[in-house]
Write an enzyme that holds these catalytic residues in place. Sequence first.
Site: not given
Ligand code: THU
Length: 162
Positions: A62, A73, A75, A112, A115
């Site tokens: 992320n 994110c 993903e 999320c 994603c």
């Molecule tokens: N985040 C991800 O990279 N992947 C996920 O599956 C859930 C959330 C990141 C987004 C943000 O930078 C941090 O985690 C907190 O939400």
Amino acid sequence: MTKTEYSFSYEVFDTLEELSPEDAWLLQEAREVTLNAYAPYSNFQVGAVAKLKNGEIVAGSNQENASFPVGLCAERVLLSAAASLYPTVAIESMAISYRSILVESDHPITPCGVCRQSLQEFEARTGSPIRLILGGLEGSVIVISTSGLLLPLSFTGEFLKK
Ligand code: THU
């Protein structure tokens, strides 16, 4: 009127050691890739690593921004990288892990909603399911046979066709 139901099954493992060597390796890589995250605002570092059908390994983490909605994110960083490097190649499996100074990393997290939509588009464009291997730095691991299962009744490109 009819009522319909949606349910799906997935695998739950107590620890990474119960996985096949290939899945365990991918999750271990995802755990390490969490260290590449840029997450100074949430302090929640996510790592994703995928094995492609051509054998290549692609990673994402992320990448946050002072303007919060601009952040990406892990993903979606991974999917963009994979599609840019190997535009026609499907993803076989994707492992996702996380670390945080605020919460224990002892259980899986799931992608999320945004994603999930991106994963679905990637599955559609390559015509191939993406297996998800979800786990923290320790603890139980969930394996889902296709990310599409996480997004029932979804909006797809089919709706845009006549
Ligand atoms: N985040 C991800 O990279 N992947 C996920 O599956 C859930 C959330 C990141 C987004 C943000 O930078 C941090 O985690 C907190 O939400």
